[in-house]
Write a protein that holds these residues in place. Structure first.
Motif, PDB file in Angstrom:
ATOM      1  N   SER A 123       5.668 -13.706  -9.984  1.00 46.88           N
ATOM      2  CA  SER A 123       5.832 -13.217  -8.617  1.00 46.88           C
ATOM      3  C   SER A 123       5.459 -11.750  -8.463  1.00 46.88           C
ATOM      4  CB  SER A 123       7.274 -13.446  -8.152  1.00 46.88           C
ATOM      5  OG  SER A 123       8.200 -12.799  -9.016  1.00 46.88           O
ATOM      6  N   SER A 133       4.505 -17.635  -6.844  1.00 48.56           N
ATOM      7  CA  SER A 133       5.898 -18.043  -6.682  1.00 48.56           C
ATOM      8  C   SER A 133       6.683 -17.777  -7.958  1.00 48.56           C
ATOM      9  CB  SER A 133       5.965 -19.531  -6.332  1.00 48.56           C
ATOM     10  OG  SER A 133       7.297 -19.975  -6.314  1.00 48.56           O
ATOM     11  N   ALA A 134       7.943 -17.375  -7.787  1.00 48.66           N
ATOM     12  CA  ALA A 134       8.811 -17.134  -8.940  1.00 48.66           C
ATOM     13  C   ALA A 134       9.316 -18.428  -9.562  1.00 48.66           C
ATOM     14  CB  ALA A 134      10.002 -16.266  -8.535  1.00 48.66           C
TER      15      ALA A 134
END
Length: 301
Positions: free
Chosen positions: A160, A166-167
């Motif tokens: 991220s 996206s994490a």
């Protein structure tokens, strides 16, 4: 996308590099010592990656790549974490601890370094999740879970904050078997000391996908050594995403449809049976891995 290109580069490297000593596993479950030797083999690889990479790529290199100073500084912190994991496992194993191998990592600059870091951290987390069921000693399991938590946090930060993705992939991480993880980790290993104990993993034929990062609903071509893969019945493409597995038929020409609903880091392999969980699979090939973008959840971002 840089991360997809890096996955493709890693796929191309499969089969080029040599491997540690292996033993063919039977139905016997590995001992806690053998699981920790496997874990230390992975931690040594990560430790070597961060040490080598940060020695080669200084502050000016990261600045030229467009990163603020704190990015490299936090990679230095991760390097410290991996060194601590190595020291911890060395102490736990004592004389049974494997020694570092010779490695080769496919990065040329801070951006490709970050992409490889993402692969290593993600696979590392999946390795600890998959191996948890093999440990008998609860203190060892707790320590492994503690390392798992850090590997997962590191993967989320790289994905991220550094790579601007996206994490997370979804509500579950993907557990991977020792054989599956080794098929990915061995891409980076040139050779290992002959004095290292053989790892309790089975070497699997390399697998490559074309395209290297197929989209859900598309068709992918599976390329592997067909002479090394034998099964009495039909073969299937297994798609690992979270704690579930989806299957599609593998055609005679090696093509298979990519199922819908996959996102984030996806692993694929050839199997002959539709087992219930990712770690229950009897893999006929090594794993191939790729990324399907996770939506931001906000159309304004």
């Amino acid at each position: 996308m840089l991360l997809s290109r890096t996955f493709a580069l890693l796929a191309a490297a499969i089969g080029v590099l040599a491997a540690p000593q292996l033993v063919t596993r039977d139905a016997t479950k590995p001992s806690d010592t053998e699981v920790l030797q496997y874990a230390l083999t992975l931690e040594l690889l990560e430790n070597a990656f961060y040490t080598e990479g940060l020695d080669k790529l200084d502050e000016k290199a990261f600045e030229a790549a467009g990163y603020p100073p704190w990015v490299r500084a936090r990679f230095e912190q991760i390097k410290g974490h991996e060194a601590t994991h190595v020291a911890f496992l060395n102490t736990a194993l004592g004389a049974a601890a494997p020694k570092p191998c010779t490695y080769k990592f496919p990065y040329t600059d801070p951006k490709s370094f970050a992409a490889v870091a993402m692969v290593l951290e993600t696979v590392g987390a999946s390795a600890y999740i998959g191996a948890a069921q093999l440990l008998d000693n609860k203190d060892t399991l707790t320590a492994a879970a503690s390392i798992l938590g850090i590997e997962s946090r590191q993967a989320a930060w790289v994905a991220s904050a550094v790579l601007k993705g996206s994490a997370w992939d979804g509500p579950f991480e993907t557990p991977l078997s020792m054989d599956g993880v080794y098929s990915l980790a061995s891409q980076f290993i040139v050779s290992c000391p002959s004095t290292n104990a053989p790892l309790m993993v089975t070497a699997l034929p390399a697998l490559a996908l074309a395209p290297a990062a197929p989209a859900a609903g598309a068709t992918a071509k599976f390329t592997y050594d067909h002479t090394a893969v034998t099964a009495p019945g039909p073969l299937f493409a297994a798609w690992f995403d979270g704690v579930g597995v989806q299957y599609t038929d593998l055609a005679a020409d090696g093509s298979a449809g990519v199922p819908a609903g996959l996102q984030g880091t996806v692993y694929a392999a050839v199997v002959a049976d539709k087992a219930g969980s990712p770690t229950a699979q009897k893999l006929l090939t090594g794993l191939a891995t790729f990324q399907i973008a996770v939506g931001s959840g906000d159309a304004n971002l």
